[in-house]
Design a protein around this motif. Structure first.
Motif, PDB file in Angstrom:
ATOM      1  N   THR A 352      62.667  44.858  88.169  1.00 54.75           N
ATOM      2  CA  THR A 352      63.750  45.663  88.733  1.00 54.75           C
ATOM      3  C   THR A 352      63.973  45.383  90.225  1.00 54.75           C
ATOM      4  O   THR A 352      64.963  45.839  90.788  1.00 54.75           O
ATOM      5  N   ALA A 353      63.073  44.606  90.848  1.00 53.60           N
ATOM      6  CA  ALA A 353      63.181  44.380  92.301  1.00 53.60           C
ATOM      7  C   ALA A 353      63.816  43.022  92.617  1.00 53.60           C
ATOM      8  O   ALA A 353      63.329  42.290  93.461  1.00 53.60           O
ATOM      9  N   GLN A 354      64.878  42.656  91.921  1.00 51.00           N
ATOM     10  CA  GLN A 354      65.546  41.379  92.185  1.00 51.00           C
ATOM     11  C   GLN A 354      66.613  41.566  93.265  1.00 51.00           C
ATOM     12  O   GLN A 354      67.102  42.675  93.475  1.00 51.00           O
ATOM     13  N   LEU A 355      66.973  40.474  93.906  1.00 52.38           N
ATOM     14  CA  LEU A 355      68.102  40.504  94.846  1.00 52.38           C
ATOM     15  C   LEU A 355      69.334  40.900  94.037  1.00 52.38           C
ATOM     16  O   LEU A 355      69.703  40.205  93.088  1.00 52.38           O
ATOM     17  N   PRO A 356      69.984  42.049  94.370  1.00 47.95           N
ATOM     18  CA  PRO A 356      71.102  42.466  93.529  1.00 47.95           C
ATOM     19  C   PRO A 356      72.259  41.472  93.589  1.00 47.95           C
ATOM     20  O   PRO A 356      72.447  40.795  94.606  1.00 47.95           O
ATOM     21  N   LEU A 357      73.018  41.376  92.490  1.00 48.84           N
ATOM     22  CA  LEU A 357      74.216  40.531  92.523  1.00 48.84           C
ATOM     23  C   LEU A 357      75.194  41.143  93.511  1.00 48.84           C
ATOM     24  O   LEU A 357      75.056  42.285  93.922  1.00 48.84           O
ATOM     25  N   GLY A 358      76.203  40.398  93.905  1.00 47.82           N
ATOM     26  CA  GLY A 358      77.150  40.891  94.899  1.00 47.82           C
ATOM     27  C   GLY A 358      77.006  40.102  96.171  1.00 47.82           C
ATOM     28  O   GLY A 358      76.471  38.989  96.153  1.00 47.82           O
ATOM     29  N   ASP A 359      77.494  40.663  97.302  1.00 48.28           N
ATOM     30  CA  ASP A 359      77.483  39.855  98.523  1.00 48.28           C
ATOM     31  C   ASP A 359      76.931  40.596  99.735  1.00 48.28           C
ATOM     32  O   ASP A 359      77.111  40.160 100.866  1.00 48.28           O
ATOM     33  N   ALA A 360      76.243  41.736  99.511  1.00 47.88           N
ATOM     34  CA  ALA A 360      75.691  42.477 100.653  1.00 47.88           C
ATOM     35  C   ALA A 360      74.531  41.698 101.288  1.00 47.88           C
ATOM     36  O   ALA A 360      73.764  41.039 100.588  1.00 47.88           O
ATOM     37  N   ASP A 361      74.411  41.813 102.618  1.00 50.24           N
ATOM     38  CA  ASP A 361      73.291  41.163 103.313  1.00 50.24           C
ATOM     39  C   ASP A 361      71.954  41.736 102.822  1.00 50.24           C
ATOM     40  O   ASP A 361      71.851  42.929 102.559  1.00 50.24           O
ATOM     41  N   ALA A 362      70.976  40.868 102.693  1.00 48.57           N
ATOM     42  CA  ALA A 362      69.633  41.306 102.261  1.00 48.57           C
ATOM     43  C   ALA A 362      68.651  40.217 102.610  1.00 48.57           C
ATOM     44  O   ALA A 362      69.022  39.042 102.732  1.00 48.57           O
ATOM     45  N   THR A 363      67.374  40.617 102.794  1.00 41.24           N
ATOM     46  CA  THR A 363      66.322  39.622 102.998  1.00 41.24           C
ATOM     47  C   THR A 363      65.276  39.807 101.916  1.00 41.24           C
ATOM     48  O   THR A 363      64.885  40.933 101.622  1.00 41.24           O
ATOM     49  N   VAL A 364      64.855  38.710 101.314  1.00 37.74           N
ATOM     50  CA  VAL A 364      63.805  38.769 100.291  1.00 37.74           C
ATOM     51  C   VAL A 364      62.478  38.475 100.991  1.00 37.74           C
ATOM     52  O   VAL A 364      62.354  37.440 101.653  1.00 37.74           O
ATOM     53  N   PRO A 365      61.498  39.396 100.871  1.00 37.59           N
ATOM     54  CA  PRO A 365      60.213  39.145 101.549  1.00 37.59           C
ATOM     55  C   PRO A 365      59.572  37.835 101.066  1.00 37.59           C
ATOM     56  O   PRO A 365      59.671  37.483  99.897  1.00 37.59           O
ATOM     57  N   VAL A 366      58.900  37.145 101.981  1.00 40.76           N
ATOM     58  CA  VAL A 366      58.215  35.888 101.631  1.00 40.76           C
ATOM     59  C   VAL A 366      57.065  36.213 100.681  1.00 40.76           C
ATOM     60  O   VAL A 366      56.413  37.249 100.820  1.00 40.76           O
ATOM     61  N   GLU A 367      56.834  35.348  99.712  1.00 40.04           N
ATOM     62  CA  GLU A 367      55.741  35.555  98.765  1.00 40.04           C
ATOM     63  C   GLU A 367      54.817  34.364  98.785  1.00 40.04           C
ATOM     64  O   GLU A 367      55.260  33.236  98.969  1.00 40.04           O
ATOM     65  N   GLU A 368      53.555  34.645  98.521  1.00 38.19           N
ATOM     66  CA  GLU A 368      52.569  33.565  98.412  1.00 38.19           C
ATOM     67  C   GLU A 368      52.812  32.814  97.103  1.00 38.19           C
ATOM     68  O   GLU A 368      52.723  33.400  96.029  1.00 38.19           O
ATOM     69  N   SER A 369      53.189  31.559  97.181  1.00 27.85           N
ATOM     70  CA  SER A 369      53.317  30.768  95.955  1.00 27.85           C
ATOM     71  C   SER A 369      53.300  29.295  96.335  1.00 27.85           C
ATOM     72  O   SER A 369      53.415  28.937  97.504  1.00 27.85           O
ATOM     73  N   THR A 370      53.153  28.448  95.315  1.00 30.06           N
ATOM     74  CA  THR A 370      53.113  27.017  95.595  1.00 30.06           C
ATOM     75  C   THR A 370      54.512  26.410  95.586  1.00 30.06           C
ATOM     76  O   THR A 370      54.677  25.208  95.806  1.00 30.06           O
ATOM     77  N   ALA A 371      55.537  27.231  95.308  1.00 30.64           N
ATOM     78  CA  ALA A 371      56.899  26.699  95.215  1.00 30.64           C
ATOM     79  C   ALA A 371      57.370  26.194  96.576  1.00 30.64           C
ATOM     80  O   ALA A 371      57.205  26.878  97.584  1.00 30.64           O
ATOM     81  N   ARG A 372      57.947  25.012  96.595  1.00 25.26           N
ATOM     82  CA  ARG A 372      58.476  24.504  97.870  1.00 25.26           C
ATOM     83  C   ARG A 372      59.722  25.299  98.292  1.00 25.26           C
ATOM     84  O   ARG A 372      59.873  25.671  99.446  1.00 25.26           O
ATOM     85  N   PHE A 373      60.606  25.576  97.339  1.00 21.61           N
ATOM     86  CA  PHE A 373      61.865  26.257  97.678  1.00 21.61           C
ATOM     87  C   PHE A 373      61.845  27.690  97.171  1.00 21.61           C
ATOM     88  O   PHE A 373      61.402  27.960  96.055  1.00 21.61           O
ATOM     89  N   SER A 374      62.354  28.609  98.000  1.00 24.75           N
ATOM     90  CA  SER A 374      62.444  30.002  97.558  1.00 24.75           C
ATOM     91  C   SER A 374      63.698  30.650  98.150  1.00 24.75           C
ATOM     92  O   SER A 374      64.271  30.160  99.133  1.00 24.75           O
ATOM     93  N   VAL A 375      64.106  31.763  97.531  1.00 23.64           N
ATOM     94  CA  VAL A 375      65.276  32.503  98.015  1.00 23.64           C
ATOM     95  C   VAL A 375      64.872  33.260  99.278  1.00 23.64           C
ATOM     96  O   VAL A 375      63.875  33.981  99.281  1.00 23.64           O
ATOM     97  N   GLY A 376      65.662  33.112 100.355  1.00 22.51           N
ATOM     98  CA  GLY A 376      65.382  33.849 101.588  1.00 22.51           C
ATOM     99  C   GLY A 376      66.128  35.171 101.617  1.00 22.51           C
ATOM    100  O   GLY A 376      65.622  36.178 102.087  1.00 22.51           O
ATOM    101  N   GLY A 377      67.344  35.160 101.080  1.00 25.91           N
ATOM    102  CA  GLY A 377      68.146  36.384 101.080  1.00 25.91           C
ATOM    103  C   GLY A 377      69.616  36.036 101.090  1.00 25.91           C
ATOM    104  O   GLY A 377      70.019  34.960 100.623  1.00 25.91           O
ATOM    105  N   ARG A 378      70.418  36.974 101.619  1.00 23.81           N
ATOM    106  CA  ARG A 378      71.865  36.739 101.673  1.00 23.81           C
ATOM    107  C   ARG A 378      72.368  37.157 103.046  1.00 23.81           C
ATOM    108  O   ARG A 378      71.983  38.209 103.550  1.00 23.81           O
ATOM    109  N   ALA A 379      73.166  36.308 103.653  1.00 22.03           N
ATOM    110  CA  ALA A 379      73.745  36.618 104.959  1.00 22.03           C
ATOM    111  C   ALA A 379      75.178  36.117 104.978  1.00 22.03           C
ATOM    112  O   ALA A 379      75.451  35.028 104.453  1.00 22.03           O
ATOM    113  N   ASN A 380      76.076  36.886 105.543  1.00 20.87           N
ATOM    114  CA  ASN A 380      77.510  36.520 105.545  1.00 20.87           C
ATOM    115  C   ASN A 380      77.966  36.141 104.138  1.00 20.87           C
ATOM    116  O   ASN A 380      78.611  35.126 103.930  1.00 20.87           O
TER     117      ASN A 380
END
Ligand code: HMG
Length: 389
Positions: A352-380
């Motif tokens: 239930t804690a996903q970045l909501p759809l739409g276009d509002a600004d948001a930041t996704v907290p950094v998570e410990e993982s081995t993934a090179r690329f991750s979602v940072g959030g939404r801006a503008n």
């Protein structure tokens, strides 16, 4: 000229739920999930992964020599895109710093989108043999907490490099598709989970298997003895068993035994990762190569793709001498063994804690993982991504 898959990269997120835990939480018999449906674990997608990062992370697992200046086309097949207009493929080109002199676009037709991309790439290379194409099947299967399809969720991406003189699988010119408008599974715009009639979708899938195999055999005169393995789109691994059982009345015992054993090997990764929609069929190819040490160069593999709505297609290919080295098998084992098991409550919170759809600004907290690329959030209005490198 031989054209086909030159290399494969796989990525899946670092969290999972054990399905025995989920069965206890939902009041079901664990055997229903592990035997009746044929799944052991289910990938849980953190808010830091979407189809763009899954796709870029999968392409990042490709052998270093597989993407070069010959790249002429980048296709993402997906049914869980994060933008109604812009192609995820464009973001992948940027994240991976790929040659910008390419066609980049997405393809959508439920779980069939990856196959549509692969076969379009094959035609592209046939017309331009000096070029290569990158096709990425990337998806997050979400049905909802305690929903009928919950146990068949999953997430991941498979990246395929398509070229002339491929080192992994030469594709034959035998692809046969069947399309019929049916309401088995669809997701109207704006909805985050699909409308699905699970039992109807299962019988529709089997109906397509029967129709497509019968016509393929009458057109191409192929027999089950020609195939070292038959691979199927695996929304859950029991579906592959059902598909093989539907074809079995026309098989002799030796063919049936061989195809059953190989299907079991091809199902191992799906049992642990779950449905990855467009990538599921290609996940079973990766699984066959990683788990079955008896397949050989020169073996013919049959692949059945199914996307609800619905399109079914069967095609085949022949393994090439270097096939086992064109997937980072050790890297895949490492990625899976580094995964962290969540309890059901943790899974529900992440769900239930996903970045909501739409276009509002948001930041996704950094998570410990081995993934090179991750979602940072939404801006503008636009999503932005982190690159750990
Ligand atoms: P369900 O109603 O939860 O399960 O739905 P069920 O009651 O049908 O039981 C499942 C199986 O477990 C049955 O076996 C039971 O007998 C068995 P089957 O008759 O099927 O062989 N069972 C047990 N076995 C051992 N011990 C026990 C026990 N209890 C029961 N104690 C369903 C299951 C898969 C329908 C549901 O999870 C669902 O709706 N999933 C999503 C839809 C789906 O995956 N459809 C597949 C075909 S469509 C497709 O592949 C396309 C897709 O990938 C999307 C796309 O194209 O984009 C989905």
């Amino acid at each position: 000229m031989d054209i086909g898959i030159d290399a494969i990269g796989l990525f899946t997120p670092h969290w999972y739920v054990d399905l025995v835990d989920l069965a206890h939480a939902r009041g079901d018999e664990p055997a229903k999930y592990t035997i009746g449906i044929g799944q052991d674990q289910m990938t849980v997608t953190p808010a830091t992964q979407d189809v763009v990062t899954l796709a870029a992370n999968a392409a990042n697992q490709l052998p270093a020599d597989s993407l070069d200046e010959r790249l002429g086309m980048v296709i993402v097949g997906s049914e869980s895109g994060v933008d109604e207009s812009k192609a995820a493929a464009i973001s992948v080109v940027k994240l991976l710093h790929l040659n910008p002199w390419v066609r980049a676009f997405d393809i959508k037709e439920a779980c069939y989108g990856g196959t549509a991309g692969l076969l379009a790439a094959r035609d592209f290379v046939a017309a331009h043999p000096d070029k290569t194409a990158l096709v990425i099947a990337s998806d997050i299967a979400r049905y909802g907490l305690a929903s009928g399809g919950e146990v068949t969720q999953g997430a991941g991406a498979v990246a395929l490099v398509v070229s002339a003189q491929p080192k992994l699988l030469v594709l034959h010119d035998d692809a046969l598709a069947y399309t019929e408008d049916i309401p088995d599974f669809f997701r109207p715009t704006g909805m985050t989970v699909p409308v699905v009639d699970g039992h109807y979708s299962t019988s529709a899938y089997l109906d397509f298997v029967g129709k497509v195999f019968a016509r393929h055999q009458s057109q191409h005169h192929d027999q089950y003895g020609d195939y070292a393995a038959l691979l199927f789109h695996l929304p859950f691994t029991k579906m592959g068993k059902k598909a093989l059982a539907a074809l079995a009345p026309a098989m002799n015992d030796a063919d049936h035994q061989r195809l059953t054993e190989r299907l079991a090997a091809a199902s191992q990764l799906s049992r642990r990762i779950g449905n990855i929609y467009t990538g599921s069929l290609y996940l079973s190819l990766v699984s066959l190569i990683c788990e079955d040490k008896t397949i050989r160069s020169g073996d013919r593999i049959g692949l059945f793709s199914y996307g609800s709505g619905a399109v079914g297609e069967f095609f085949s290919g022949t393994l090439q001498p270097d096939f086992a080295n064109r997937i980072d098998q050790a890297g895949i084992q490492q990625m899976l063994s580094a995964r962290v098991r969540l309890n059901v409550l943790e899974y529900e919170q992440v769900f239930t804690a996903q970045l909501p759809l739409g276009d509002a600004d948001a930041t996704v907290p950094v998570e410990e993982s081995t993934a090179r690329f991750s979602v940072g959030g939404r801006a503008n209005h636009a999503r932005w991504y982190r690159d750990q490198q």
